[in-house]
Scaffold this motif. Structure first.
Motif, PDB file in Angstrom:
ATOM      1  N   ILE A 353       0.820  -1.216   0.000  1.00 37.32           N
ATOM      2  CA  ILE A 353       0.000   0.000   0.000  1.00 37.32           C
ATOM      3  C   ILE A 353       0.854   1.267   0.000  1.00 37.32           C
ATOM      4  N   PRO A 354       1.938   1.355   0.802  1.00 35.45           N
ATOM      5  CA  PRO A 354       2.766   2.579   0.772  1.00 35.45           C
ATOM      6  C   PRO A 354       3.308   2.896  -0.608  1.00 35.45           C
ATOM      7  N   LEU A 355       3.633   1.875  -1.397  1.00 29.41           N
ATOM      8  CA  LEU A 355       4.108   2.122  -2.760  1.00 29.41           C
ATOM      9  C   LEU A 355       3.034   2.809  -3.587  1.00 29.41           C
ATOM     10  N   ALA A 356       1.811   2.296  -3.534  1.00 29.93           N
ATOM     11  CA  ALA A 356       0.714   2.912  -4.279  1.00 29.93           C
ATOM     12  C   ALA A 356       0.436   4.316  -3.753  1.00 29.93           C
ATOM     13  N   CYS A 357       0.540   4.510  -2.445  1.00 35.84           N
ATOM     14  CA  CYS A 357       0.312   5.840  -1.866  1.00 35.84           C
ATOM     15  C   CYS A 357       1.352   6.843  -2.360  1.00 35.84           C
ATOM     16  N   SER A 358       2.569   6.372  -2.635  1.00 36.96           N
ATOM     17  CA  SER A 358       3.624   7.284  -3.095  1.00 36.96           C
ATOM     18  C   SER A 358       3.270   7.908  -4.438  1.00 36.96           C
ATOM     19  N   LEU A 359       2.396   7.260  -5.195  1.00 37.48           N
ATOM     20  CA  LEU A 359       1.946   7.811  -6.469  1.00 37.48           C
ATOM     21  C   LEU A 359       1.233   9.146  -6.263  1.00 37.48           C
ATOM     22  N   PHE A 360       0.615   9.332  -5.087  1.00 38.07           N
ATOM     23  CA  PHE A 360      -0.125  10.558  -4.782  1.00 38.07           C
ATOM     24  C   PHE A 360       0.626  11.439  -3.786  1.00 38.07           C
ATOM     25  N   TRP A 361       1.919  11.205  -3.632  1.00 37.80           N
ATOM     26  CA  TRP A 361       2.765  11.980  -2.731  1.00 37.80           C
ATOM     27  C   TRP A 361       2.267  11.921  -1.288  1.00 37.80           C
ATOM     28  N   ILE A 362       1.721  10.786  -0.917  1.00 41.79           N
ATOM     29  CA  ILE A 362       1.282  10.588   0.463  1.00 41.79           C
ATOM     30  C   ILE A 362       2.464  10.079   1.271  1.00 41.79           C
ATOM     31  N   GLY A 363       2.733  10.735   2.401  1.00 38.36           N
ATOM     32  CA  GLY A 363       3.881  10.388   3.226  1.00 38.36           C
ATOM     33  C   GLY A 363       3.783   8.990   3.809  1.00 38.36           C
ATOM     34  N   ASN A 364       4.944   8.478   4.211  1.00 41.60           N
ATOM     35  CA  ASN A 364       5.008   7.123   4.735  1.00 41.60           C
ATOM     36  C   ASN A 364       4.235   6.963   6.034  1.00 41.60           C
ATOM     37  N   ASP A 365       4.171   8.033   6.856  1.00 39.59           N
ATOM     38  CA  ASP A 365       3.458   7.921   8.135  1.00 39.59           C
ATOM     39  C   ASP A 365       1.971   7.662   7.904  1.00 39.59           C
ATOM     40  N   VAL A 366       1.381   8.396   6.953  1.00 41.52           N
ATOM     41  CA  VAL A 366      -0.030   8.183   6.636  1.00 41.52           C
ATOM     42  C   VAL A 366      -0.229   6.831   5.958  1.00 41.52           C
ATOM     43  N   ALA A 367       0.664   6.489   5.051  1.00 36.96           N
ATOM     44  CA  ALA A 367       0.543   5.222   4.345  1.00 36.96           C
ATOM     45  C   ALA A 367       0.583   4.043   5.309  1.00 36.96           C
ATOM     46  N   MET A 368       1.463   4.116   6.304  1.00 42.33           N
ATOM     47  CA  MET A 368       1.567   3.013   7.247  1.00 42.33           C
ATOM     48  C   MET A 368       0.353   2.952   8.179  1.00 42.33           C
ATOM     49  N   GLN A 369      -0.309   4.082   8.365  1.00 41.84           N
ATOM     50  CA  GLN A 369      -1.567   4.046   9.115  1.00 41.84           C
ATOM     51  C   GLN A 369      -2.627   3.268   8.323  1.00 41.84           C
ATOM     52  N   MET A 370      -2.612   3.408   6.996  1.00 39.07           N
ATOM     53  CA  MET A 370      -3.546   2.641   6.178  1.00 39.07           C
ATOM     54  C   MET A 370      -3.211   1.149   6.234  1.00 39.07           C
ATOM     55  N   VAL A 371      -1.925   0.833   6.344  1.00 39.21           N
ATOM     56  CA  VAL A 371      -1.539  -0.563   6.545  1.00 39.21           C
ATOM     57  C   VAL A 371      -2.128  -1.080   7.849  1.00 39.21           C
ATOM     58  N   ALA A 372      -2.049  -0.242   8.899  1.00 40.59           N
ATOM     59  CA  ALA A 372      -2.611  -0.629  10.191  1.00 40.59           C
ATOM     60  C   ALA A 372      -4.124  -0.832  10.092  1.00 40.59           C
ATOM     61  N   VAL A 373      -4.802   0.040   9.334  1.00 40.76           N
ATOM     62  CA  VAL A 373      -6.242  -0.124   9.121  1.00 40.76           C
ATOM     63  C   VAL A 373      -6.521  -1.449   8.435  1.00 40.76           C
ATOM     64  N   GLY A 374      -5.688  -1.775   7.434  1.00 38.94           N
ATOM     65  CA  GLY A 374      -5.848  -3.047   6.748  1.00 38.94           C
ATOM     66  C   GLY A 374      -5.702  -4.231   7.681  1.00 38.94           C
ATOM     67  N   MET A 375      -4.787  -4.107   8.653  1.00 42.24           N
ATOM     68  CA  MET A 375      -4.619  -5.182   9.629  1.00 42.24           C
ATOM     69  C   MET A 375      -5.836  -5.298  10.545  1.00 42.24           C
ATOM     70  N   ILE A 376      -6.434  -4.157  10.865  1.00 45.78           N
ATOM     71  CA  ILE A 376      -7.601  -4.167  11.749  1.00 45.78           C
ATOM     72  C   ILE A 376      -8.779  -4.879  11.088  1.00 45.78           C
ATOM     73  N   ILE A 377      -9.006  -4.575   9.814  1.00 41.55           N
ATOM     74  CA  ILE A 377     -10.140  -5.187   9.107  1.00 41.55           C
ATOM     75  C   ILE A 377      -9.747  -6.495   8.428  1.00 41.55           C
ATOM     76  N   GLY A 378      -8.522  -6.946   8.676  1.00 40.15           N
ATOM     77  CA  GLY A 378      -8.005  -8.120   7.993  1.00 40.15           C
ATOM     78  C   GLY A 378      -8.813  -9.378   8.211  1.00 40.15           C
ATOM     79  N   VAL A 379      -9.487  -9.462   9.383  1.00 41.69           N
ATOM     80  CA  VAL A 379     -10.276 -10.657   9.656  1.00 41.69           C
ATOM     81  C   VAL A 379     -11.364 -10.861   8.606  1.00 41.69           C
ATOM     82  N   ILE A 380     -11.815  -9.766   7.973  1.00 43.17           N
ATOM     83  CA  ILE A 380     -12.801  -9.860   6.896  1.00 43.17           C
ATOM     84  C   ILE A 380     -12.138  -9.634   5.545  1.00 43.17           C
ATOM     85  N   GLN A 381     -11.379  -8.539   5.435  1.00 48.56           N
ATOM     86  CA  GLN A 381     -10.764  -8.176   4.154  1.00 48.56           C
ATOM     87  C   GLN A 381      -9.838  -9.255   3.624  1.00 48.56           C
TER      88      GLN A 381
END
Length: 415
Positions: A353-381
Motif C-alpha cells: 500500500i505505501p508504494l501505491a500511496c507514493s503515487l499521490f505523494w502521500i507520506g510514509n506515516d499516513v501510508a503506514m496508518q492505512m496498513v494498520a487499518v488493513g490489519m484491523i479489518i483483515g479478519v474480513i478483508q
C-alpha cells in the motif's frame, strides 16, 4: 478409544468444523477475553504450520510438474498467465471505479507500522523482484520468498526433464508426501480458526471495535463480490462460450470457502489441486497453474491496494478524490503489478500500500496508518481477498482445460 472418536471426527465435514470453530472463537472472545495467551495459541500454531509447509509445497509441486510436463502444453500456461493478469487488472479498475463512486475516508491519527519495509518507487519494486528471484534457495524457503522459490522450482524442473523416469517418479512421490502433510495441517483448521477469530475480536476490544471501518469493509467486499460474480464469469464465458455460473459457484463452494478461513492461497493449493482432479484437469497443467496462480493471480490484492490507497487520498482531502483519470489508470497498472508480488500468505498485499500511496505523494506515516487499518479489518478483508484469489486459480485452470475437451467430456466435467 481414540480410533472411534477420530473416525467420528472425520465424518463431520471440514466446512462444518470450521464454522463451529468460528462460533466457538467468537463466544470465547466475548465471554472469556482474559484467556488470550492460551486460546490465541491455537491460531498462532495453525498459521505457523501453514507458513512452514507452504513454501516447500510450492517448490516440490512446481519442480515435479515441470519435470514431467510435455512441451505441447506450454501454450496453455501462457494463455493462463494472460488470463491471470487481465482478471487482476479488471479487478483493480473496478476497485478504482467503486472508490470514485463511494469515496471512503477514515480517521488518521498517530503513527503506525514503525520499522516496516516500504518500497519507495515502482522501479524499486521491480528491482527487488529481480534481486529476490536469485535468492539462495534455502534462504528463500526460510523466508517464504515465493518469487525465488518459483524461479528455483522452474530451473530444477526444467533440468530434471532430462533425468531418468525413476528420478521423476521420486519427485512425484515427494510432491504427494508434502501434499499429504498439508492436508493434515488443514485438518487443524477448526482449532486454528477458533484461535484466529478469538484474537482478532479481543485485540480490537470486542466486535464494536471492528464496526468503525464498516464503510471501508463494505466497499472492499462489494468489489470483490463483483470480481467473483461478474468479471470472472465474463472471462470464463469468453473462454468456454458456455454458461459460466455452474463452474463459478462450484469453485466458490469448494475452494473459496476453505481459502476464506485459511487466509493463504499457498496453503489452499491442495484443495484446488483436488478440485481440478475431480474436474478432469490434467495434472500436467494443474500442478503448475495452481501453484503459479497462488503467487501471481492476485485480483483481491489489487482491490485491497487500490481501495485503501484511494481511501488515504479521500481521508486527506475531506472525503473528496481529486485525482485525474490518467493517474487513476496508472494506479490500476501499479496495483496489478504490485499484487503479483504480494505472495500467497495472509496479509501479503498490505505492505504494498505505501508504494501505491507514493503515487499521490502521500507520506510514509499516513501510508503506514492505512496498513494498520488493513490489519484491523483483515479478519474480513484478507479472508475475502484470499477466497477470491484462490478460487480464481481453480476457476481459470478448469475453464481453460474444459475448452480443449471434446463436447461430451466438457459436459461431464461441468456436471
Amino acid at each position: 478409544m481414540m480410533t472411534p472418536l477420530y473416525a467420528a471426527y472425520k465424518k463431520v465435514p471440514l466446512v462444518l468444523q470450521i464454522v463451529i470453530g468460528l462460533v466457538i472463537g467468537t463466544l470465547l472472545a466475548l465471554f472469556c477475553p482474559e484467556q488470550t495467551s492460551f486460546i490465541k495459541g491455537f491460531g498462532d500454531l495453525f498459521v505457523k504450520a501453514l507458513k512452514s509447509v507452504a513454501p516447500l509445497l510450492v517448490l516440490v509441486l512446481v519442480t515435479s510438474a515441470i519435470a514431467a510436463h510435455q512441451k505441447e502444453g506450454s501454450s496453455q500456461l501462457w494463455k493462463l498467465m494472460i488470463i491471470y493478469f487481465v482478471s487482476t487488472f479488471l479487478a483493480a479498475v473496478t476497485a478504482v471505479g467503486a472508490s470514485f463512486l463511494f469515496p471512503v475516508s477514515v480517521t488518521l491519527t498517530g503513527t503506525a507500522g514503525e520499522g516496516a519495509a516500504v518500497a519507495g518507487s515502482i522501479s524499486a519494486v521491480l528491482y527487488n523482484i529481480v534481486i529476490n528471484a536469485v535468492d539462495n534457495p534455502v534462504n528463500a524457503l526460510i523466508n517464504a520468498n515465493y518469487i525465488s522459490i518459483l524461479v528455483w522450482a522452474a530451473a530444477l524442473g526444467y533440468m530434471f526433464r532430462n533425468a531418468k523416469e525413476s528420478t521423476k517418479a521420486v519427485l512425484e512421490d515427494l510432491a504427494s508426501v508434502v501434499t499429504a502433510i498439508v492436508r493434515i495441517v488443514i485438518r487443524l483448521a477448526p482449532l486454528g480458526v477458533m484461535g484466529l477469530v478469538y484474537n482478532s475480536i479481543v485485540s480490537q476490544g470486542g466486535i464494536d471495535g471492528l464496526l468503525g471501518y464498516a464503510s471501508l469493509i463494505y466497499v472492499l467486499v462489494a468489489v470483490m463480490a463483483i470480481s467473483a460474480l461478474v468479471i470472472n464469469p465474463a472471462i470464463v464465458f469468453i473462454i468456454t462460450r458456455k454458461n459460466p455460473f455452474p463452474l463459478v459457484f462450484k469453485c466458490l463452494a469448494e475452494s473459496a470457502y476453505y481459502a476464506f478461513f485459511t487466509r493463504s492461497s499457498a496453503a489452499n493449493i491442495p484443495v484446488n489441486m483436488a478440485l481440478c482432479d475431480r474436474m478432469k484437469v490434467p495434472r500436467s497443467m494443474s500442478s503448475i497453474s495452481i501453484p503459479l496462480g497462488a503467487t501471481v493471480n492476485m485480483a483481491g490484492a489489487a482491490i485491497t491496494i487500490s481501495v485503501l490507497t484511494l481511501s488515504a487520498v479521500a481521508s486527506l482531502n475531506g472525503g473528496v478524490l481529486n485525482i485525474d483519470i490518467w493517474t487513476a489508470i496508472l494506479l490500476c497498472f501499479m496495483a496489478s503489478l504490485c499484487a503479483c508480488g504480494a505472495g500467497g500468505i495472509a496479509g501479503g498485499s498490505l505492505m504494498l500500500i505505501p508504494l501505491a500511496c507514493s503515487l499521490f505523494w502521500i507520506g510514509n506515516d499516513v501510508a503506514m496508518q492505512m496498513v494498520a487499518v488493513g490489519m484491523i479489518i483483515g479478519v474480513i478483508q484478507d479472508s475475502c481477498e484470499t477466497a477470491l484469489n484462490s478460487s480464481s486459480d481453480a476457476l481459470f485452470t478448469i475453464a481453460l482445460s474444459q475448452k480443449n475437451l471434446p463436447p461430451e467430456g466438457a459436459g461431464n466435467a461441468a456436471s
